[in-house]
Scaffold this active site. Structure first.
Site, PDB file in Angstrom:
ATOM      1  CG  LEU A 142       9.558  14.146  24.224  1.00 14.38           C
ATOM      2  CD1 LEU A 142      10.748  13.985  25.167  1.00 14.38           C
ATOM      3  CD2 LEU A 142       9.492  15.564  23.688  1.00 14.38           C
ATOM      4  CG  ASP A 143       9.892  13.201  17.011  1.00 16.96           C
ATOM      5  OD1 ASP A 143       8.657  13.055  17.042  1.00 16.96           O
ATOM      6  OD2 ASP A 143      10.469  14.103  16.371  1.00 16.96           O
ATOM      7  NE  ARG A 144      13.726   5.420  16.793  1.00 17.07           N
ATOM      8  CZ  ARG A 144      14.003   4.776  15.658  1.00 17.07           C
ATOM      9  NH1 ARG A 144      13.507   3.564  15.462  1.00 17.07           N
ATOM     10  NH2 ARG A 144      14.734   5.335  14.733  1.00 17.07           N
TER      11      ARG A 144
END
Length: 316
Positions: A142-144
């Site tokens: 998942l993106d940050r």
């Protein structure tokens, strides 16, 4: 540069340029770095020295000298809280908090999910199917600043099985996104290939290195326009592919970017006080590779997102 590693090209990457493929798989940090590796003779494709413009085919075997950041410190455990929703001897389901990077990269070497997993499980109890020690336990990312449910694997057998299930679309992943404007259709599909635009951005593209990317969405709630905005739509997005920033890129492409998105959002639009994209992995279903049990998980919205929804509901 230090040692050599090997990589087998998956079916979904067939036809990509070799340098683009190496960068897309995280074997090298950038396409230009991969191209230099090829030009300097530090990689082989099916046992032969290739050109950077060569195209890869499913099943091709790539051997390459691994890239090491000379400034990267040793991978260590970090006492970072993990919101674990399920755990057994083979895998974990966690709800990742916003702000947590999945694996070490420039600027984040000791404060990532991998560091937290090492502290919780130990290095020897995490899969390394990504072929790199700094991605221990990672099956998908998942993106940050995207929060919510994700899978982590403890054994290589389970890690490989889950990655194959993701490729075969047997892992059901749903996200809640609040987007700008009113989407008139109740359901929709965005079938638009994605390629890297620059170091920070991906983009819909017809270039030969663009990878097939499919997102479907279902409208859950529409919010009427306010004094400073054109309204908002809460949607359920389902991933059929797993490209970097896929939902964010596709939402920008159809002119309904995620609220709060600092990269793909519209700078002059109302972001309802958010400084991160309103995107939350809220539903996850998969078949356990060992037990065969179908497992389903659902996650509530984090407080900052729920507060935004409450404020929009109060308008009406």
């Amino acid at each position: 540069m230090s040692s050599y590693a090997s990589n087998v090209v998956p079916k979904e990457c067939e036809g990509m340029r070799l340098d683009a493929y190496m960068a897309s798989q995280g074997l090298y940090p950038t396409r230009s770095a991969a191209a230099k590796c090829i030009a300097d003779g530090y990689c082989a494709l099916n046992g032969k020295l290739p050109r950077k413009s060569a195209s890869v085919c499913a099943g091709d075997v790539l051997e390459y000298e691994t890239y090491e950041d000379p400034h990267a410190p040793e991978l260590v455990a970090a006492d970072i809280p993990l919101d674990i929703r399920y755990e057994d001897d083979y895998l974990l389901v966690i709800s990742k908090q916003a702000g947590l990077v999945c694996h070490p990269a420039e600027g984040h070497y000791g404060d990532t999910l991998v560091n937290a997993l090492i502290a919780h499980c130990g290095k020897e109890n995490l899969c390394d199917v990504q072929g790199e020690q700094d991605r221990l336990g990672i099956v998908h990312r998942l993106d940050r600043d995207t929060s919510g449910l994700m899978l982590c694997a403890k054994t290589n057998e389970v890690g490989l099985a889950l990655m194959e299930d993701i490729r075969l679309k047997d892992v059901d992943r749903h996200y809640l996104a609040l987007v700008q404007g009113g989407i008139p259709l109740d359901t929709g599909i965005v079938d638009a290939p994605i390629a890297r635009g620059d170091r920070l951005r991906m983009e819909v593209s017809d270039r030969e290195d663009a990878r097939p990317s499919i997102t479907t969405f279902t409208v859950k709630r529409r919010f009427e326009p306010g004094k400073n905005d054109d309204g908002f739509t809460l949607i359920d997005c389902k991933l059929f592919t797993g490209r970097t920033h896929q939902i964010r890129v596709h939402m920008e492409y159809i002119k309904h970017p995620c609220v709060g998105d600092p990269v793909y959002g519209w700078k002059k639009k109302e972001n309802l006080g958010l400084d991160r994209q309103f995107l939350h992995s809220y539903r996850l279903a998969f078949t356990h590779p060992i037990t065969g049990e179908r497992m389903e998980f659902e996650d509530t919205l984090p407080p900052d997102f729920q507060e935004v929804i409450d404020e929009l509901e109060a308008r009406e």
